[in-house]
Write a protein that holds these residues in place. Structure first.
Motif, PDB file in Angstrom:
ATOM      1  N   MET A   1      47.105  46.457  27.992  1.00 13.01           N
ATOM      2  CA  MET A   1      47.276  46.358  29.446  1.00 13.01           C
ATOM      3  C   MET A   1      47.038  44.914  29.893  1.00 13.01           C
ATOM      4  O   MET A   1      46.048  44.305  29.515  1.00 13.01           O
ATOM      5  CB  MET A   1      46.295  47.293  30.161  1.00 13.01           C
ATOM      6  CG  MET A   1      46.485  47.327  31.664  1.00 13.01           C
ATOM      7  SD  MET A   1      45.233  48.321  32.528  1.00 13.01           S
ATOM      8  CE  MET A   1      45.453  49.891  31.706  1.00 13.01           C
ATOM      9  N   ARG A   2      47.939  44.401  30.686  1.00  8.12           N
ATOM     10  CA  ARG A   2      47.829  43.016  31.131  1.00  8.12           C
ATOM     11  C   ARG A   2      46.739  42.854  32.175  1.00  8.12           C
ATOM     12  O   ARG A   2      46.587  43.697  33.072  1.00  8.12           O
ATOM     13  CB  ARG A   2      49.159  42.565  31.715  1.00  8.12           C
ATOM     14  CG  ARG A   2      49.157  41.080  32.045  1.00  8.12           C
ATOM     15  CD  ARG A   2      50.529  40.589  32.446  1.00  8.12           C
ATOM     16  NE  ARG A   2      50.427  39.172  32.749  1.00  8.12           N
ATOM     17  CZ  ARG A   2      50.950  38.595  33.812  1.00  8.12           C
ATOM     18  NH1 ARG A   2      51.614  39.309  34.684  1.00  8.12           N
ATOM     19  NH2 ARG A   2      50.819  37.309  34.014  1.00  8.12           N
ATOM     20  N   ARG A   3      45.970  41.756  32.096  1.00 11.13           N
ATOM     21  CA  ARG A   3      44.938  41.442  33.068  1.00 11.13           C
ATOM     22  C   ARG A   3      45.458  40.352  34.000  1.00 11.13           C
ATOM     23  O   ARG A   3      46.047  39.361  33.551  1.00 11.13           O
ATOM     24  CB  ARG A   3      43.654  40.979  32.374  1.00 11.13           C
ATOM     25  CG  ARG A   3      43.061  42.027  31.444  1.00 11.13           C
ATOM     26  CD  ARG A   3      41.848  41.482  30.689  1.00 11.13           C
ATOM     27  NE  ARG A   3      40.673  41.393  31.557  1.00 11.13           N
ATOM     28  CZ  ARG A   3      40.106  40.264  31.951  1.00 11.13           C
ATOM     29  NH1 ARG A   3      40.622  39.088  31.574  1.00 11.13           N
ATOM     30  NH2 ARG A   3      39.027  40.264  32.708  1.00 11.13           N
ATOM     31  N   ILE A   4      45.255  40.532  35.284  1.00  9.94           N
ATOM     32  CA  ILE A   4      45.724  39.575  36.289  1.00  9.94           C
ATOM     33  C   ILE A   4      44.536  39.141  37.124  1.00  9.94           C
ATOM     34  O   ILE A   4      43.782  39.957  37.661  1.00  9.94           O
ATOM     35  CB  ILE A   4      46.816  40.201  37.178  1.00  9.94           C
ATOM     36  CG1 ILE A   4      48.006  40.634  36.324  1.00  9.94           C
ATOM     37  CG2 ILE A   4      47.279  39.215  38.250  1.00  9.94           C
ATOM     38  CD1 ILE A   4      49.116  41.312  37.090  1.00  9.94           C
ATOM     39  N   THR A   5      44.362  37.832  37.245  1.00 10.29           N
ATOM     40  CA  THR A   5      43.191  37.264  37.906  1.00 10.29           C
ATOM     41  C   THR A   5      43.458  37.002  39.387  1.00 10.29           C
ATOM     42  O   THR A   5      44.621  36.915  39.819  1.00 10.29           O
ATOM     43  CB  THR A   5      42.785  35.946  37.235  1.00 10.29           C
ATOM     44  OG1 THR A   5      43.825  34.970  37.491  1.00 10.29           O
ATOM     45  CG2 THR A   5      42.599  36.120  35.726  1.00 10.29           C
ATOM     46  N   PRO A   6      42.408  36.808  40.171  1.00  4.26           N
ATOM     47  CA  PRO A   6      42.597  36.442  41.579  1.00  4.26           C
ATOM     48  C   PRO A   6      43.408  35.156  41.745  1.00  4.26           C
ATOM     49  O   PRO A   6      44.225  35.061  42.672  1.00  4.26           O
ATOM     50  CB  PRO A   6      41.165  36.274  42.088  1.00  4.26           C
ATOM     51  CG  PRO A   6      40.359  37.219  41.256  1.00  4.26           C
ATOM     52  CD  PRO A   6      40.990  37.129  39.893  1.00  4.26           C
ATOM     53  N   ALA A   7      43.191  34.161  40.870  1.00  2.00           N
ATOM     54  CA  ALA A   7      43.945  32.910  40.988  1.00  2.00           C
ATOM     55  C   ALA A   7      45.438  33.148  40.814  1.00  2.00           C
ATOM     56  O   ALA A   7      46.272  32.546  41.516  1.00  2.00           O
ATOM     57  CB  ALA A   7      43.444  31.907  39.958  1.00  2.00           C
ATOM     58  N   GLN A   8      45.810  34.037  39.881  1.00  2.78           N
ATOM     59  CA  GLN A   8      47.220  34.351  39.680  1.00  2.78           C
ATOM     60  C   GLN A   8      47.801  35.076  40.896  1.00  2.78           C
ATOM     61  O   GLN A   8      48.933  34.828  41.296  1.00  2.78           O
ATOM     62  CB  GLN A   8      47.379  35.209  38.426  1.00  2.78           C
ATOM     63  CG  GLN A   8      47.103  34.448  37.139  1.00  2.78           C
ATOM     64  CD  GLN A   8      47.043  35.363  35.927  1.00  2.78           C
ATOM     65  OE1 GLN A   8      46.434  36.439  35.969  1.00  2.78           O
ATOM     66  NE2 GLN A   8      47.670  34.948  34.835  1.00  2.78           N
ATOM     67  N   ARG A   9      47.003  35.931  41.499  1.00  3.59           N
ATOM     68  CA  ARG A   9      47.464  36.643  42.694  1.00  3.59           C
ATOM     69  C   ARG A   9      47.643  35.682  43.866  1.00  3.59           C
ATOM     70  O   ARG A   9      48.588  35.802  44.650  1.00  3.59           O
ATOM     71  CB  ARG A   9      46.478  37.756  43.048  1.00  3.59           C
ATOM     72  CG  ARG A   9      46.322  38.803  41.956  1.00  3.59           C
ATOM     73  CD  ARG A   9      45.355  39.897  42.371  1.00  3.59           C
ATOM     74  NE  ARG A   9      45.965  40.794  43.350  1.00  3.59           N
ATOM     75  CZ  ARG A   9      45.314  41.792  43.942  1.00  3.59           C
ATOM     76  NH1 ARG A   9      44.018  41.979  43.699  1.00  3.59           N
ATOM     77  NH2 ARG A   9      45.938  42.573  44.805  1.00  3.59           N
ATOM     78  N   ARG A  10      46.739  34.722  44.000  1.00  2.03           N
ATOM     79  CA  ARG A  10      46.859  33.747  45.084  1.00  2.03           C
ATOM     80  C   ARG A  10      48.087  32.867  44.904  1.00  2.03           C
ATOM     81  O   ARG A  10      48.741  32.467  45.875  1.00  2.03           O
ATOM     82  CB  ARG A  10      45.593  32.900  45.174  1.00  2.03           C
ATOM     83  CG  ARG A  10      44.377  33.676  45.682  1.00  2.03           C
ATOM     84  CD  ARG A  10      43.246  32.741  46.046  1.00  2.03           C
ATOM     85  NE  ARG A  10      42.693  32.052  44.890  1.00  2.03           N
ATOM     86  CZ  ARG A  10      41.680  32.506  44.149  1.00  2.03           C
ATOM     87  NH1 ARG A  10      41.117  33.688  44.439  1.00  2.03           N
ATOM     88  NH2 ARG A  10      41.223  31.811  43.132  1.00  2.03           N
TER      89      ARG A  10
END
Length: 387
Positions: A1-10
């Motif tokens: 499962m891929r992990r997505i960080t807050p920085a990537q979301r921003r």
């Protein structure tokens, strides 16, 4: 499962919400489509949300789309909230909205009419609606006041909150038009007054193209994921106002990927979205209350320090006017009666970011001139800010 960080979301937010200067749009239609609609509870929100995302913002450009070309329209959809949406998507948004929304508004009006003197029933309301629609068709367009003055039945009065200190007696014309708009039978046109006015002229709506409600909801979720994803079920439930069952049914119809959000747990995303996750460079924005970026998610920690939530959002989750820097809410702003903008940063963002914020403040000030905004949901900090 891929992990997505807050920085990537921003980083996604900067691009998809058209907030980084390099990604701003040339036309208001592109803004509304990119954001899956613009919040329109406050009339000024539509214009200010567009200003923040247009390369050459102007009142004339927003008016063109809304009132001249009519490629955008106001309608109640998600969460019973008034949105501005692209006209070609009107049927999709209409059929994606549970019909209970309009039924509740109609039932509320009937309850008030039953207590009127003399009482009126559903048959009487249907006859009054038919007369109103006929008069509106004859005129082409009319305000609630003009239509009420022309149709005697709409002059019937009802009392809201009887027995309370804030009780109010009013004619039913405006209330009936609100119900007819929710039922897709009339549409709002130009405002009565300036661009900050919440009173509109109405015209008879063309028939809505039939769309399967389940397919319409799936399309709305697909568009939400394209702009706001990744997100959680709670985010979708918050934004749409649907139940969990409807959210899950819509997700099941789409080729979604389960992901892990490091700030919010289990989430959902569309395939092939990783290309937008590199930070696009520094940016700042002044966004109005209820802006789509402010209101897009239930889980907000990736763009707002939890310690500042009570300064930006009220107790039911409505966000006031905000100052953004590099994908985070870092302050709130307001307008004095003189027209002057004032703002307060909630954290030290550094000299470079502060300079960009000051530049955006000057940009917005020049666009507002001396127009006084109407803000129905100010940030909790607003009163202190204007003291």
């Amino acid at each position: 499962m891929r992990r997505i960080t807050p920085a990537q979301r921003r980083a996604r937010l900067a691009r998809r919400h058209l907030l980084h200067p390099e990604h701003r749009a040339t036309r208001t239609e592109k803004v509304a489509e990119a954001l899956v609609g613009l919040h329109a509870t406050d009339a000024s929100c539509v214009t200010l949300s567009s200003f923040a995302r247009l390369r050459a913002p102007s009142l004339a450009e927003v008016d063109r789309a809304l009132y001249e070309d009519r490629t955008l329209l106001r309608m109640h959809c998600m969460r019973r909230t008034l949105f501005v949406v692209p006209e070609p998507l009107a049927s999709t948004f209409f059929h994606a909205t549970p019909p209970a929304m309009a039924s509740r508004e109609r039932a509320t009006l009937l309850k008030h009419l039953a207590a009127a003197d003399p009482p009126r029933d559903a048959r009487w309301l249907d006859e009054a609606a038919a007369l109103a629609l006929a008069e509106l068709a004859r005129r082409g367009e009319a305000s609630a006041v003009e239509l009420t003055d022309a149709v005697a039945e709409l002059q019937t009065t009802i009392t809201l909150s009887p027995g309370k200190r804030y009780a109010a007696t009013l004619r039913i014309g405006g209330e009936l038009l609100r119900v007819l708009a929710m039922e897709g039978r009339v549409r709002r046109g130009r405002p009565v007054g300036g661009w900050t006015s919440a009173r509109f002229r109405y015209h008879v709506a063309p028939a809505m193209e039939p769309v399967d409600p389940a397919a319409a909801q799936a399309e709305v979720v697909r568009r939400w994921l394209r702009t706001y994803g990744p997100g959680t079920e709670a985010d979708l439930k918050w934004w749409t106002g649907w139940g969990v069952r409807e959210v899950r049914r819509a997700l099941a119809q789409l080729p979604v990927l389960e992901v892990e959000l490091t700030d919010a747990g289990r989430g959902w995303d569309l395939p092939g979205q990783g290309a937008e996750e590199e930070a696009p460079g520094p940016w700042a924005a002044f966004l109005p209350g209820l802006d789509p970026a402010t209101m897009g998610w239930h889980h907000r920690d990736f763009y707002l320090d939890p310690a500042h939530r009570s300064l930006v959002y009220d107790s039911v989750g409505n966000g006031g006017p905000t100052v953004w820097s590099d994908g985070r809410i870092v302050g709130v702003w307001a307008q004095r009666r003189t027209g002057e903008l004032v703002w307060r940063l909630l954290a030290d963002v550094g000299a470079e970011a502060t300079a960009l914020i000051e530049k955006e403040a000057a940009r917005l000030q020049s666009l507002l001139d001396a127009d006084e905004l109407v803000v129905s949901f100010p940030a909790p900090l607003t009163r202190e800010l204007l003291a």
